[in-house]
Design a protein around this motif. Structure first.
Motif, PDB file in Angstrom:
ATOM      1  N   GLU A 109      -2.726   2.747  -1.375  1.00 39.99           N
ATOM      2  CA  GLU A 109      -4.129   2.375  -1.426  1.00 39.99           C
ATOM      3  C   GLU A 109      -4.280   1.145  -2.309  1.00 39.99           C
ATOM      4  O   GLU A 109      -3.584   0.986  -3.312  1.00 39.99           O
ATOM      5  CB  GLU A 109      -5.010   3.515  -1.925  1.00 39.99           C
ATOM      6  CG  GLU A 109      -4.713   4.008  -3.326  1.00 39.99           C
ATOM      7  CD  GLU A 109      -5.596   5.178  -3.726  1.00 39.99           C
ATOM      8  OE1 GLU A 109      -5.960   5.243  -4.927  1.00 39.99           O
ATOM      9  OE2 GLU A 109      -5.909   6.008  -2.868  1.00 39.99           O
ATOM     10  N   ARG A 150      -6.806  -2.903  -2.650  1.00 42.67           N
ATOM     11  CA  ARG A 150      -8.012  -3.652  -2.354  1.00 42.67           C
ATOM     12  C   ARG A 150      -7.725  -4.838  -1.442  1.00 42.67           C
ATOM     13  O   ARG A 150      -6.677  -5.473  -1.555  1.00 42.67           O
ATOM     14  CB  ARG A 150      -8.653  -4.144  -3.654  1.00 42.67           C
ATOM     15  CG  ARG A 150      -9.178  -3.051  -4.565  1.00 42.67           C
ATOM     16  CD  ARG A 150      -9.384  -3.539  -5.979  1.00 42.67           C
ATOM     17  NE  ARG A 150      -8.115  -3.907  -6.603  1.00 42.67           N
ATOM     18  CZ  ARG A 150      -8.014  -4.460  -7.801  1.00 42.67           C
ATOM     19  NH1 ARG A 150      -9.105  -4.732  -8.493  1.00 42.67           N
ATOM     20  NH2 ARG A 150      -6.827  -4.754  -8.296  1.00 42.67           N
ATOM     21  N   TRP A 210     -11.748  -1.116  -0.665  1.00 45.37           N
ATOM     22  CA  TRP A 210     -10.570  -0.284  -0.948  1.00 45.37           C
ATOM     23  C   TRP A 210     -10.128   0.338   0.366  1.00 45.37           C
ATOM     24  O   TRP A 210     -10.947   0.907   1.098  1.00 45.37           O
ATOM     25  CB  TRP A 210     -10.917   0.824  -1.938  1.00 45.37           C
ATOM     26  CG  TRP A 210     -10.947   0.395  -3.367  1.00 45.37           C
ATOM     27  CD1 TRP A 210     -12.010  -0.069  -4.064  1.00 45.37           C
ATOM     28  CD2 TRP A 210      -9.852   0.431  -4.294  1.00 45.37           C
ATOM     29  NE1 TRP A 210     -11.661  -0.354  -5.364  1.00 45.37           N
ATOM     30  CE2 TRP A 210     -10.339  -0.048  -5.540  1.00 45.37           C
ATOM     31  CE3 TRP A 210      -8.515   0.817  -4.200  1.00 45.37           C
ATOM     32  CZ2 TRP A 210      -9.532  -0.148  -6.665  1.00 45.37           C
ATOM     33  CZ3 TRP A 210      -7.713   0.715  -5.328  1.00 45.37           C
ATOM     34  CH2 TRP A 210      -8.212   0.236  -6.530  1.00 45.37           C
ATOM     35  N   THR A 246     -13.561   2.871   0.117  1.00 44.92           N
ATOM     36  CA  THR A 246     -14.312   2.167  -0.922  1.00 44.92           C
ATOM     37  C   THR A 246     -15.275   3.097  -1.643  1.00 44.92           C
ATOM     38  O   THR A 246     -15.319   3.129  -2.879  1.00 44.92           O
ATOM     39  CB  THR A 246     -15.081   0.991  -0.309  1.00 44.92           C
ATOM     40  OG1 THR A 246     -14.150   0.125   0.358  1.00 44.92           O
ATOM     41  CG2 THR A 246     -15.811   0.198  -1.385  1.00 44.92           C
ATOM     42  N   LYS A 277     -13.495   5.665  -3.711  1.00 45.48           N
ATOM     43  CA  LYS A 277     -12.817   5.031  -4.834  1.00 45.48           C
ATOM     44  C   LYS A 277     -13.825   4.634  -5.914  1.00 45.48           C
ATOM     45  O   LYS A 277     -13.562   4.811  -7.116  1.00 45.48           O
ATOM     46  CB  LYS A 277     -12.054   3.795  -4.359  1.00 45.48           C
ATOM     47  CG  LYS A 277     -10.974   3.340  -5.318  1.00 45.48           C
ATOM     48  CD  LYS A 277      -9.866   4.352  -5.433  1.00 45.48           C
ATOM     49  CE  LYS A 277      -8.811   3.905  -6.413  1.00 45.48           C
ATOM     50  NZ  LYS A 277      -7.748   4.903  -6.567  1.00 45.48           N
TER      51      LYS A 277
END
Length: 491
Positions: A225, A227, A238, A263, A266
């Motif tokens: 994982e 960005r 994310w 995203t 996260k």
């Protein structure tokens, strides 16, 4: 001389061949002879085929077949390949892949082919039943259709990613979710696979490449994982990718998996971490304020209340000496008041020590040793302290927190352990300060630690975490319970 006529060599070929073989008249497309494999597949048990044409087997107009085979009949081509559907005797049909040849006209070729000079040219059709192949293709098409249907309705991007031996990468497959997730059209990313690496933020690329390398080397699942920057939307996302590798025949590592937008989760996770950090800071501040308040109250009790009680005792002693000796009742009341003042002074000292033992000002080693002695006096359980240093330099807040943890551990032992001996080890280490409390009682199970009422254990853990330390609880093989606390020492 061996029999070189068709009656001599044809039966051997027609009986032994695994393929379906048909001898066909070039003009009428009449079936002259068919192999045993063809008879078995068509379910002909007699010579009924001798009255049939190729068109009868395929249910196609004979004129159309004759037109298709005309270039071969006129020697314009050497062979023709057809795919026809043959009809069995029971009405079922099957696909047949045919390669059709024409016997040669030249005398030399006829001798080589062992065909009699007077024999008219014929078509020799060699067929291969491709039913199994068609079923496999149909199953594959259905499987691919289901896969693409699932991929098109999957939340995220279903993809295939290939790492070639020269280090280059490709995306053999990208589902329709490519643009929605990455902001790049699927056809563009397939044409320029390096765009994906460019999407990943520079600070996250090393972890991405490392995870890919580890997965390729161990052929284990790839879970990463990080960005990405979506330039079209000027936004950071994310993403999480999960995929499984396999080795292709070309020695390429190919992964199949899915990428999803994480995203929101996260950001929630980061917010939760920040909230926990702020809560820990608040808890640490509250503990600090509590210790300061305890110190203030303990000092006031000791100095003000203790001083006043001492003055009262001295004054009461003076008044008692001046009482008439014959007034027995008044003398007894004075003695009662004197004893009451003594008990109140002792209570004030005890409350003051409980709030903050003054011995902490001497040092953590002395404070631990003193508390162990108090525990032994109050509970009758021997408590031995081992420490290689006379004193350990430690911040007052850390000393207070470590002392409170030690107090709570001894309280738990007194209440629940049923132990008859406690050993305490306090040491300065490279990492900081380490405190170990071991008893020989009945131990502590995992369920005991998870009980909702286990506030003492939780309090010890939270205190250690607030100071950047760790607390662990274990059960030795010979029984009992070990509590280990490590705290970094602020320099």
């Amino acid at each position: 001389m061996p029999d070189m006529t068709p009656a001599g060599w044809l039966p051997t070929i027609m009986q032994g061949a695994f393929n379906e073989i048909y001898i066909i008249d070039c003009s009428t497309l009449q079936l002259i002879e068919i192999s045993q494999a063809a008879r078995d597949n068509l379910q002909f048990k007699t010579a009924a085929y001798t009255s049939m044409t190729l068109a009868d087997l395929t249910h196609q107009p004979i004129a159309a077949l004759q037109h298709t085979l005309l270039p071969l009949r006129n020697n314009q081509v050497q062979q023709i390949a057809l795919e026809l559907r043959f009809q069995r005797r029971d009405g079922s049909s099957y696909p047949l892949e045919l390669r059709i040849f024409r016997t040669p006209d030249s005398a030399e070729m006829r001798v080589e082919m062992r065909v009699e000079p007077d024999t008219a040219p014929v078509f020799i059709a060699i067929g291969n039943d491709i039913s199994a192949q068609r079923r496999s293709e149909q199953a594959l098409d259905q499987s691919e259709s289901r896969y693409r249907a699932i991929a098109s309705h999957t939340h995220g991007l279903v993809y295939q990613f290939c790492l070639h031996p020269d280090g280059s990468t490709t995306f053999p497959y990208l589902s329709a979710g490519c643009h929605a997730l990455l902001g790049v059209k699927a056809n563009l990313l397939r044409a320029r696979p390096e765009l994906f690496l460019n999407l990943i933020l520079r600070q996250d690329r090393a972890a991405y490449l490392s995870a890919m390398h580890d997965s390729a080397m161990s052929m284990s699942s790839w879970n990463w994982e990080g960005r990405i920057w979506i330039d079209a939307w000027k936004d950071v996302k994310w993403i999480n990718l999960r995929c499984t590798p396999h080795l292709t025949p070309q020695h390429e590592v190919q992964w199949e998996g899915i990428m999803t937008n994480i995203t929101q989760s996260k950001l929630e996770e980061l917010e939760l971490k920040h909230s926990r950090a702020r809560l820990e800071e608040l808890s640490a501040h509250v503990e600090h304020v509590k210790e300061q308040e305890r110190t203030r109250i303990a000092r006031e009790i000791h100095d003000d209340l203790g001083g006043n009680l001492t003055a009262m005792k001295m004054t009461l002693a003076l008044l008692t000496r001046r009482l008439p000796p014959e007034d027995i009742k008044l003398t007894e009341k004075a003695r009662y008041l004197d004893a009451l003042v003594d008990r109140t002074i002792e209570a004030a000292h005890r409350i003051s020590r409980d709030l903050r033992p003054g011995i902490l000002d001497i040092g953590i080693v002395a404070a631990i040793d003193w508390q162990a002695g108090e525990f032994e006096k109050q509970n009758g359980i021997p408590c031995t302290v081992f420490c290689a240093q006379d004193d350990i330099e430690i911040h007052p807040d850390q000393a207070a927190a470590l002392f409170r943890i030690f107090q709570e551990a001894l309280t738990n032992i007194a209440k629940h352990a049923k132990a008859d001996h406690v050993v305490v080890r306090l040491n300065r280490t490279d990492q900081g300060i380490a405190l170990e409390i071991a008893d020989n009682g009945q131990g502590m199970t995992e369920m005991d630690r998870l009980k909702p009422q286990s506030f003492g254990i939780r309090g010890m853990i939270e205190r250690s975490k607030m100071l950047g330390g760790e607390l662990s609880i274990s059960t030795p093989p010979d029984g009992g319970c070990n509590i280990s606390i490590t705290l970094p020492i602020d320099n």
